[in-house]
Design an enzyme around this catalytic site. Structure first.
Site, mmCIF file in Angstrom:
data_model
loop_
_atom_site.group_PDB
_atom_site.id
_atom_site.type_symbol
_atom_site.label_atom_id
_atom_site.label_comp_id
_atom_site.label_asym_id
_atom_site.label_seq_id
_atom_site.Cartn_x
_atom_site.Cartn_y
_atom_site.Cartn_z
ATOM 1 N N PRO A 294 0.856 -1.203 0.000
ATOM 2 C CA PRO A 294 0.000 0.000 0.000
ATOM 3 C C PRO A 294 0.882 1.240 0.000
ATOM 4 C CG PRO A 294 -0.653 -1.552 1.736
ATOM 5 C CD PRO A 294 0.667 -2.012 1.215
ATOM 6 N N LEU A 295 0.615 2.164 -0.881
ATOM 7 C CA LEU A 295 1.427 3.372 -1.016
ATOM 8 C C LEU A 295 0.519 4.581 -1.104
ATOM 9 C CD1 LEU A 295 3.745 1.893 -3.767
ATOM 10 C CD2 LEU A 295 4.459 2.345 -1.421
ATOM 11 N N THR A 296 0.925 5.663 -0.499
ATOM 12 C CA THR A 296 0.107 6.867 -0.515
ATOM 13 C C THR A 296 0.567 7.805 -1.628
ATOM 14 O OG1 THR A 296 -0.259 6.692 1.856
ATOM 15 C CG2 THR A 296 -0.685 8.818 0.860
ATOM 16 N N GLN B 296 -6.747 -0.898 2.218
ATOM 17 C CA GLN B 296 -6.100 -0.653 3.505
ATOM 18 C C GLN B 296 -6.797 0.495 4.224
ATOM 19 O OE1 GLN B 296 -2.134 1.323 4.193
ATOM 20 N NE2 GLN B 296 -1.578 -0.709 4.925
ATOM 21 N N CYS C 299 2.023 2.743 9.756
ATOM 22 C CA CYS C 299 2.313 4.075 9.204
ATOM 23 C C CYS C 299 3.033 4.925 10.251
ATOM 24 C CB CYS C 299 1.025 4.758 8.754
ATOM 25 S SG CYS C 299 1.329 6.363 7.978
ATOM 26 N N HIS D 226 6.993 -5.044 8.257
ATOM 27 C CA HIS D 226 8.026 -4.173 7.715
ATOM 28 C C HIS D 226 9.189 -4.203 8.709
ATOM 29 C CE1 HIS D 226 9.150 0.114 6.083
ATOM 30 N NE2 HIS D 226 10.165 -0.729 6.079
#
Length: 627
Positions: free
Chosen positions: A261-263, A316, A348, A419
């Protein structure tokens, strides 16, 4: 075991005129080793301005808000002000003459003026006036018309001349292609108007989550009791939950090629590009649970996906409250049928979310995390729930093992992604894959125990995914060959090198030419126009997000000019010159060059186009050049 190289890399033509011995750069830790013939002249490499990357934006993006230093270019304790550019004005130009929707396709009898005609409408019904004020058409064929056989933007399209018959004054429609596109090329998970209004007016029926929330709130005091294991009265006070968890869809992540997932950059066009380049699993940008349950339009734009992403598309969400997570999960289940999993963001690192108790703040609050997972699981229908975590909040204080053990024993999750960095560490050091392996063994032991249990054999296994510093097929196979790790999630590696999964499939480095890389950017541009539209506003949005994408892709160093392999994500290159002018242009850190690249596919940027890069160092370099 690391996969060995299958073939030597092909030698490509050099820059030709540089003396290797005089131009050779000494080895410096953290610096990428460029072959001497591709290094820029020594004087250029001694420039005082060094590009700096703030990779937190990959996970935080536009939600990130950091305090600006009060004095000059240095913040507290003499630290350089190298964060993100805040208050970026990214508004794009809109049409000078605003055309009534009924005039977008004058031949469409179903679209009438809601105001009742030109006399009462605040928008223009004068088509010629609009066309005279409209920016000059972009050369080439409209990407939307090319893909669908019809352009819904109609008269507002910036490529209008490619699908407008001036003799008949009608838009061209390829009905055969349009029929095929409706079956194969469309977007999904668009919330219906009635449901969105019901959410906004607090009239949406949360009949699934209501008893879940009530039950979990009645258990909060017991769950938060630090002595819950020894208090006998808890057992006496046990009340059976008044709901049943629905049977979940099965997901299989063993060996899956997963994009994190990337913003901001992890938008629908980018994910669609990654699917075309071999990705198996993609995730939406992080959506906040409270705005979702309140029907906020910007948040509901995030779960949208292209049909090619499903199955294998996860949404997400971030939340600090079980009731908000429960309601958001139910709303997504009822309105978005193309979701393979709901992923709870517990990693996050950005300050804004952390202070609100969301993201990585949940790592230090296991009872709250467990409640949220339970609430999501019970409210999401047949959609399985997964979580993404970090090693812990503080550096050198890993807590993931204990957290995972508790999650496994108290909840039902379909997968856990780790992560290999703490929140405090951010991207300053390499990911800890040794610790990822330790946590993987915990999950593996849980699955082994499940297999031994006769009642548990029919349940789905819990997948464990590692994440961090995967930038080549070597990294990917090292990760997947770690005991207990089912697959690897790729984040920055897929932003900088979108063809990374092609390398995984080929099990070797691919020295992509500049023209091949440009073709990928062209495909992204077409996907972006299909998604945001071919009018002035849509082209501006597509250009802006393409620049955001280029803020990562420009960091790629072709393997053909590297002296040693494998390449490392955190290595910074000295200034170098590509094997041709296009390769040099694609490596430029100047955002004005990024805009030039977008103009190859999106036409010339208008004078009002706004784009400011997130990296302060990039902006500083370019602003300085203009003085």
């Amino acid at each position: 075991m690391t996969i060995a190289e299958k073939r030597p890399l092909d030698e490509t033509e050099g820059a030709g005129t540089v003396d290797k011995k005089q131009n050779a750069a000494p080895y410096v830790k953290g610096m990428a080793a460029i072959k001497p013939e591709y290094l820029a002249p020594v004087a250029a490499r001694e420039s005082p301005v060094v590009e700096d990357y703030n990779d937190d934006e990959a996970e935080g993006g536009d939600r990130e808000q950091q305090e600006e230093p009060k004095n000059g270019r240095r913040g507290p304790k003499g630290k350089k002000n190298r964060g993100q550019n805040k208050n970026r004005d990214l508004r794009q130009k809109k049409d000078t003459v605003k055309l009534c929707v009924s005039m977008i396709d004058p031949d469409d009898s179903e679209t009438g003026c809601v105001a009742g005609g030109a006399e009462h409408c605040k928008f223009s019904h004068d088509l010629q006036e609009f066309l005279n004020a409209k920016s000059e058409d972009i050369d080439g064929v409209c990407p939307v018309f090319e893909a669908l056989g019809y352009c819904p933007t109609g008269m507002k399209c910036r490529w209008l001349k490619s699908h407008f018959n001036r003799e008949t004054n009608k838009l061209v429609k390829d009905l055969e292609k349009l029929a095929i596109a409706k079956k194969e090329n469309f977007e999904v998970n668009k919330i219906d108007r009635d449901s969105k209004i019901a959410l906004q007016r607090k009239k949406f029926s949360f009949d699934i989550s209501a008893p879940v929330i009530e039950y979990l709130e009645s258990k909060i005091q017991k769950d938060d009791d630090p002595h819950r294991e020894t208090r006998k009265e808890n057992e006496a006070a046990f009340v059976e939950q008044p709901y049943k968890i629905a049977e979940k869809k099965k997901i299989d992540l063993r060996g899956a090629k997963i994009v994190s997932p990337l913003t901001t950059v992890g938008n629908l066009p980018y994910r669609r590009l990654m699917k075309s380049l071999g990705a198996d699993v993609t995730y939406s940008e992080m959506a906040l649970s409270k705005p979702l349950m309140e029907g906020h339009q910007p948040e509901w734009a995030l779960p949208k996906a292209h049909i090619s992403e499903y199955p294998g598309f996860g949404v997400q969400i971030a939340s600090s409250r079980h009731w908000a997570a429960a309601k958001a999960s139910e709303a997504l289940y009822k309105t978005c049928p193309y979701i393979s999993e709901l992923n709870l963001n517990c990693g996050c690192p950005i300050d804004l979310l952390f202070k609100q108790g969301q993201g990585s703040a949940l790592l230090d609050q296991p009872p709250r995390l467990v409640r949220i997972v339970k609430a999501m699981n019970a409210s999401s229908g047949d959609i399985p729930v997964t979580i993404k975590i970090r090693t812990g909040v503080k550096e050198n204080k890993n807590t993931a093992v204990n957290l995972v053990e508790r999650v496994l024993s108290e909840t039902q999750v379909a997968a856990i992604t780790l992560h290999g960095r703490s929140r405090q560490q951010r991207y300053t050091k390499e990911a800890d894959w040794e610790y990822i392996g330790q946590v993987g063994k915990v999950v593996q032991a849980w699955n082994d125990k499940r297999d031994e249990d006769k009642d548990g054999r029919d349940t789905n296994p819990i997948w464990f995914v590692g994440n961090g510093d995967v930038y080549s097929h070597v990294d990917w196979y090292n990760g997947t060959n770690t005991e207990g790790v089912d697959s690897v999630m790729v984040a920055r590696g897929a932003l900088i090198k979108p063809w990374i999964f092609e390398e995984v499939e080929a099990q070797q480095y691919l020295d992509k030419s500049s023209s091949e890389r440009l073709a990928m950017l062209e495909k992204f541009a077409k996907f972006a126009i299909e998604h945001w539209g071919s009018d002035e506003y849509g082209v501006g949005n597509a250009r802006r997000f393409m620049c955001e994408f280029l803020s990562f892709t420009h960091r790629y160093i072709p393997v053909g000019i590297l002296e040693r392999l494998p390449p490392k994500l955190n290595e910074r290159p000295p200034k170098w010159i590509g094997r041709n002018d296009l390769e040099t242009l694609l490596a430029s850190s100047d955002y004005k060059d990024w805009i030039k690249i977008t103009e190859m596919f999106l036409g010339k940027a208008n004078d009002e186009f706004r784009f400011v890069p997130k990296h302060k160092s990039s902006a500083y370099e370019n602003d300085r050049d203009e003085k």
